[in-house]
Motif scaffolding. Structure first.
Motif, PDB file in Angstrom:
ATOM      1  N   PRO A 167      11.466   0.414   6.019  1.00 48.05           N
ATOM      2  CA  PRO A 167      12.098  -0.700   5.326  1.00 48.05           C
ATOM      3  C   PRO A 167      13.452  -1.039   5.954  1.00 48.05           C
ATOM      4  O   PRO A 167      14.173  -0.147   6.392  1.00 48.05           O
ATOM      5  CB  PRO A 167      12.288  -0.171   3.909  1.00 48.05           C
ATOM      6  N   THR A 168      13.811  -2.336   5.995  1.00 50.19           N
ATOM      7  CA  THR A 168      15.107  -2.725   6.557  1.00 50.19           C
ATOM      8  C   THR A 168      16.194  -2.753   5.476  1.00 50.19           C
ATOM      9  O   THR A 168      17.355  -2.947   5.780  1.00 50.19           O
ATOM     10  CB  THR A 168      15.025  -4.115   7.220  1.00 50.19           C
ATOM     11  N   HIS A 169      15.797  -2.575   4.224  1.00 50.40           N
ATOM     12  CA  HIS A 169      16.760  -2.492   3.122  1.00 50.40           C
ATOM     13  C   HIS A 169      16.357  -1.331   2.232  1.00 50.40           C
ATOM     14  O   HIS A 169      15.193  -0.934   2.209  1.00 50.40           O
ATOM     15  CB  HIS A 169      16.702  -3.747   2.244  1.00 50.40           C
ATOM     16  N   GLY A 170      17.330  -0.855   1.452  1.00 56.88           N
ATOM     17  CA  GLY A 170      16.962   0.043   0.362  1.00 56.88           C
ATOM     18  C   GLY A 170      16.507  -0.821  -0.816  1.00 56.88           C
ATOM     19  O   GLY A 170      16.353  -2.038  -0.686  1.00 56.88           O
ATOM     20  N   GLY A 171      16.296  -0.174  -1.969  1.00 54.05           N
ATOM     21  CA  GLY A 171      16.016  -0.940  -3.177  1.00 54.05           C
ATOM     22  C   GLY A 171      14.635  -1.561  -3.238  1.00 54.05           C
ATOM     23  O   GLY A 171      14.450  -2.578  -3.907  1.00 54.05           O
ATOM     24  N   ASN A 172      13.640  -0.970  -2.549  1.00 53.44           N
ATOM     25  CA  ASN A 172      12.277  -1.517  -2.635  1.00 53.44           C
ATOM     26  C   ASN A 172      11.525  -0.841  -3.784  1.00 53.44           C
ATOM     27  O   ASN A 172      10.452  -0.274  -3.602  1.00 53.44           O
ATOM     28  CB  ASN A 172      11.526  -1.293  -1.317  1.00 53.44           C
ATOM     29  N   LEU A 173      12.142  -0.925  -4.957  1.00 60.53           N
ATOM     30  CA  LEU A 173      11.683  -0.146  -6.097  1.00 60.53           C
ATOM     31  C   LEU A 173      10.242  -0.476  -6.503  1.00 60.53           C
ATOM     32  O   LEU A 173       9.431   0.436  -6.715  1.00 60.53           O
ATOM     33  CB  LEU A 173      12.650  -0.393  -7.255  1.00 60.53           C
ATOM     34  N   ASN A 174       9.932  -1.772  -6.562  1.00 62.78           N
ATOM     35  CA  ASN A 174       8.598  -2.152  -7.039  1.00 62.78           C
ATOM     36  C   ASN A 174       7.490  -1.679  -6.102  1.00 62.78           C
ATOM     37  O   ASN A 174       6.488  -1.124  -6.550  1.00 62.78           O
ATOM     38  CB  ASN A 174       8.517  -3.658  -7.258  1.00 62.78           C
ATOM     39  N   GLN A 175       7.715  -1.883  -4.783  1.00 66.36           N
ATOM     40  CA  GLN A 175       6.682  -1.447  -3.832  1.00 66.36           C
ATOM     41  C   GLN A 175       6.510   0.064  -3.862  1.00 66.36           C
ATOM     42  O   GLN A 175       5.400   0.572  -3.815  1.00 66.36           O
ATOM     43  CB  GLN A 175       7.026  -1.831  -2.384  1.00 66.36           C
ATOM     44  N   GLU A 176       7.624   0.783  -3.921  1.00 61.92           N
ATOM     45  CA  GLU A 176       7.558   2.238  -3.900  1.00 61.92           C
ATOM     46  C   GLU A 176       6.846   2.753  -5.165  1.00 61.92           C
ATOM     47  O   GLU A 176       6.033   3.676  -5.094  1.00 61.92           O
ATOM     48  CB  GLU A 176       8.959   2.845  -3.788  1.00 61.92           C
ATOM     49  N   ALA A 199       4.651   1.106  -6.949  1.00 65.05           N
ATOM     50  CA  ALA A 199       3.227   0.746  -6.838  1.00 65.05           C
ATOM     51  C   ALA A 199       2.521   1.727  -5.904  1.00 65.05           C
ATOM     52  O   ALA A 199       1.396   2.160  -6.170  1.00 65.05           O
ATOM     53  CB  ALA A 199       3.084  -0.681  -6.325  1.00 65.05           C
ATOM     54  N   ARG A 200       3.194   2.089  -4.830  1.00 68.66           N
ATOM     55  CA  ARG A 200       2.606   3.013  -3.847  1.00 68.66           C
ATOM     56  C   ARG A 200       2.287   4.370  -4.491  1.00 68.66           C
ATOM     57  O   ARG A 200       1.320   5.029  -4.140  1.00 68.66           O
ATOM     58  CB  ARG A 200       3.605   3.195  -2.694  1.00 68.66           C
ATOM     59  N   MET A 201       3.126   4.750  -5.461  1.00 73.16           N
ATOM     60  CA  MET A 201       2.920   6.061  -6.078  1.00 73.16           C
ATOM     61  C   MET A 201       2.229   5.989  -7.429  1.00 73.16           C
ATOM     62  O   MET A 201       2.131   6.998  -8.133  1.00 73.16           O
ATOM     63  CB  MET A 201       4.279   6.760  -6.203  1.00 73.16           C
ATOM     64  N   GLY A 202       1.810   4.803  -7.800  1.00 78.53           N
ATOM     65  CA  GLY A 202       1.107   4.647  -9.073  1.00 78.53           C
ATOM     66  C   GLY A 202       2.013   4.877 -10.270  1.00 78.53           C
ATOM     67  O   GLY A 202       1.581   5.379 -11.314  1.00 78.53           O
ATOM     68  N   LEU A 203       3.286   4.514 -10.139  1.00 80.36           N
ATOM     69  CA  LEU A 203       4.246   4.710 -11.231  1.00 80.36           C
ATOM     70  C   LEU A 203       4.835   3.367 -11.658  1.00 80.36           C
ATOM     71  O   LEU A 203       4.705   2.370 -10.943  1.00 80.36           O
ATOM     72  CB  LEU A 203       5.393   5.617 -10.761  1.00 80.36           C
ATOM     73  N   ARG A 204       5.508   3.377 -12.809  1.00 81.24           N
ATOM     74  CA  ARG A 204       6.279   2.190 -13.196  1.00 81.24           C
ATOM     75  C   ARG A 204       7.663   2.303 -12.570  1.00 81.24           C
ATOM     76  O   ARG A 204       8.172   3.424 -12.408  1.00 81.24           O
ATOM     77  CB  ARG A 204       6.413   2.127 -14.725  1.00 81.24           C
ATOM     78  N   PRO A 205       8.311   1.164 -12.192  1.00 81.45           N
ATOM     79  CA  PRO A 205       9.632   1.242 -11.554  1.00 81.45           C
ATOM     80  C   PRO A 205      10.625   2.083 -12.357  1.00 81.45           C
ATOM     81  O   PRO A 205      11.418   2.839 -11.791  1.00 81.45           O
ATOM     82  CB  PRO A 205      10.074  -0.223 -11.468  1.00 81.45           C
ATOM     83  N   GLY A 206      10.560   1.966 -13.680  1.00 79.68           N
ATOM     84  CA  GLY A 206      11.498   2.690 -14.542  1.00 79.68           C
ATOM     85  C   GLY A 206      11.351   4.205 -14.481  1.00 79.68           C
ATOM     86  O   GLY A 206      12.216   4.948 -14.949  1.00 79.68           O
ATOM     87  N   GLN A 207      10.259   4.685 -13.912  1.00 79.72           N
ATOM     88  CA  GLN A 207      10.058   6.138 -13.826  1.00 79.72           C
ATOM     89  C   GLN A 207      10.754   6.732 -12.597  1.00 79.72           C
ATOM     90  O   GLN A 207      10.807   7.938 -12.446  1.00 79.72           O
ATOM     91  CB  GLN A 207       8.552   6.450 -13.756  1.00 79.72           C
ATOM     92  N   LEU A 208      11.253   5.832 -11.723  1.00 81.50           N
ATOM     93  CA  LEU A 208      11.892   6.312 -10.493  1.00 81.50           C
ATOM     94  C   LEU A 208      13.401   6.196 -10.589  1.00 81.50           C
ATOM     95  O   LEU A 208      13.932   5.262 -11.200  1.00 81.50           O
ATOM     96  CB  LEU A 208      11.416   5.467  -9.305  1.00 81.50           C
ATOM     97  N   LEU A 209      14.093   7.136  -9.977  1.00 81.23           N
ATOM     98  CA  LEU A 209      15.538   6.997  -9.789  1.00 81.23           C
ATOM     99  C   LEU A 209      15.735   6.421  -8.385  1.00 81.23           C
ATOM    100  O   LEU A 209      15.376   7.068  -7.394  1.00 81.23           O
ATOM    101  CB  LEU A 209      16.240   8.358  -9.907  1.00 81.23           C
ATOM    102  N   ASP A 210      16.281   5.214  -8.317  1.00 82.12           N
ATOM    103  CA  ASP A 210      16.401   4.552  -7.011  1.00 82.12           C
ATOM    104  C   ASP A 210      17.770   4.831  -6.393  1.00 82.12           C
ATOM    105  O   ASP A 210      18.743   4.147  -6.689  1.00 82.12           O
ATOM    106  CB  ASP A 210      16.190   3.043  -7.167  1.00 82.12           C
ATOM    107  N   ALA A 211      17.823   5.840  -5.534  1.00 79.17           N
ATOM    108  CA  ALA A 211      19.072   6.134  -4.800  1.00 79.17           C
ATOM    109  C   ALA A 211      18.981   5.590  -3.380  1.00 79.17           C
ATOM    110  O   ALA A 211      19.750   5.978  -2.510  1.00 79.17           O
ATOM    111  CB  ALA A 211      19.337   7.637  -4.797  1.00 79.17           C
ATOM    112  N   SER A 212      18.003   4.675  -3.148  1.00 83.11           N
ATOM    113  CA  SER A 212      17.888   4.075  -1.813  1.00 83.11           C
ATOM    114  C   SER A 212      18.762   2.835  -1.714  1.00 83.11           C
ATOM    115  O   SER A 212      19.117   2.404  -0.619  1.00 83.11           O
ATOM    116  CB  SER A 212      16.436   3.722  -1.503  1.00 83.11           C
TER     117      SER A 212
END
Ligand SMILES: Cc1ncc(COP(=O)(O)O)c(C=O)c1O
Length: 375
Positions: free
Chosen positions: A12-21, A23-36
């Protein structure tokens, strides 16, 4: 030997690709801590949220936005004690890089530190501008304010210089005194101060006070990081009135939407609130940066370098991509640094969180390292 990690997509050329990440892991965005991505870990200021709420219920949503952006420009100008004709709000700093790059492409060869923030190249490519990387020696990180590292004599053909202060991804703060001579040597100097208001004592190094006397200087600021409003898309340029008038003729009629204008005007006009907010953010960085860095440096195989900003650059002896993936499986996203020229698989970047979030990052790192040590 580096482990190969098949992630199935380009870095990725940016951090913050929360939705794609997610989806890739079969999770909801709110389940991830986005430190990217590197945003403050607080809810946006109440005055900003209230302005948005009012805007949705009223004219800011219904009507076309004020094309002259008078109210927001006046609030920004008053905060920085500058002339409002030297202020131009944009749809995030990113939109303003595009117009800056149009001027840069007309001046000649552009130089940027590498590794560095990739969006300047994207903006320059829009206009076919020529670019040259200026290698940054990663052997020297200093915790406080540093000197601009590239002697101008080394690159006499570079006409335009793009500065990120503090630098991304290292978090190195450059002193104003060391940047000032660049104005005498280059046709155009662009200083991206997207993270500067977050840095303890950072404002002292800002180039904004030099704009009035230097028509070849453009300073870009962003509200994204300071107020955690990446979705709002709001930043501003400070430059000579003639340059900004030219950009206004090039751009879309309404580049900043009505809600962003309303929210930005409210938050920038509240000077006491803004001062308190900035102090609170800087206190948080003073507390969390050394703490998280020390905790990470106690982990075998990882080095966290000192940073003035709200992110830490992590170095490993070998590829850290596998570690990043294992940390992601533990629901914490770290920034893959392969898109930064001159970095690669051995580097990751971590956006600072509040203490609870930082403990969560550490727990994920420790768990991943326990299962598969780096050394
Ligand atoms: C150094 C730097 N400048 C500017 C930006 C973009 O800011 P904005 O969200 O205002 O477009 C970023 C985003 O990651 C950044 O890292």
């Amino acid at each position: 030997m580096s482990r190969v990690v098949a992630l199935g997509h380009r870095p990725p050329t940016h951090g913050g690709n929360l939705n794609q990440e997610a989806a890739r892991m079969g999770l909801r965005p709110g389940q991830l801590l986005d430190a990217s991505a590197s945003l403050v870990p607080f809810r946006p200021p109440a005055v900003l949220r209230r302005a948005l709420k009012r805007g949705i219920q009223g004219s800011a949503l219904r009507d076309y936005p004020d094309r002259s952006q008078q109210e927001l420009r006046a609030a920004i100008a008053s905060w920085h004690a500058i002339d409002k004709e030297t202020v131009l709000p944009g749809n995030g700093a990113a939109e303003l890089f595009t117009w800056t790059a149009r001027d840069a492409a007309g001046c000649g060869l552009s130089g940027f530190l590498e590794p560095g923030f990739a969006d300047y190249r994207r903006a320059l490519a829009c206009w076919g501008g020529a670019a040259q990387g200026l290698p940054l020696d990663l052997g020297t990180f200093s915790a406080g304010v540093g000197l601009w590292p590239v002697p101008v004599e080394r690159y006499p053909e570079v006409r335009v210089i793009w500065i990120t202060n503090p630098h991304n991804p290292t978090g190195q703060l450059w002193s104003r005194a060391s940047l000032e001579p660049l104005l005498e040597r280059h046709s155009l100097v662009i200083c991206d101060e997207a993270f500067l208001p977050l840095v303890p004592n950072g404002e002292q190094q800002s180039l904004i006070p030099l704009v009035a006397d230097h028509p070849n200087l453009v300073v870009i600021r962003s509200l994204t990081k300071l107020f955690a409003v990446a979705g709002l898309r709001l930043g501003y340029a400070i430059a000579s009135p003639a340059r900004l008038q030219q950009w206004s003729q090039w751009r879309d009629p309404w580049p900043v939407n009505g809600l962003a204008l309303a929210a930005g005007s409210a938050v920038m006009a509240d000077q006491l609130g803004l001062k308190r907010w900035q102090e609170c953010v800087q206190r948080w960085i003073r507390r969390e940066e050394p703490w998280l860095r020390a905790q990470i440096n106690a982990l075998a195989g990882l080095r966290a370098h000192p940073s003035s900003a709200n992110y830490l650059l992590l170095e490993g002896d070998d590829s850290l991509l596998h570690l990043r993936e294992q940390v992601a499986r533990r629901r914490v996203l770290l920034r893959d640094c392969r898109s930064f020229a001159g970095l690669g698989e051995r580097w990751l970047r971590i956006g600072l969180q509040d203490r609870r979030g930082n403990r969560r990052i550490l727990q994920a790192l420790r768990g991943a390292l326990r299962d598969q040590p780096l050394t």
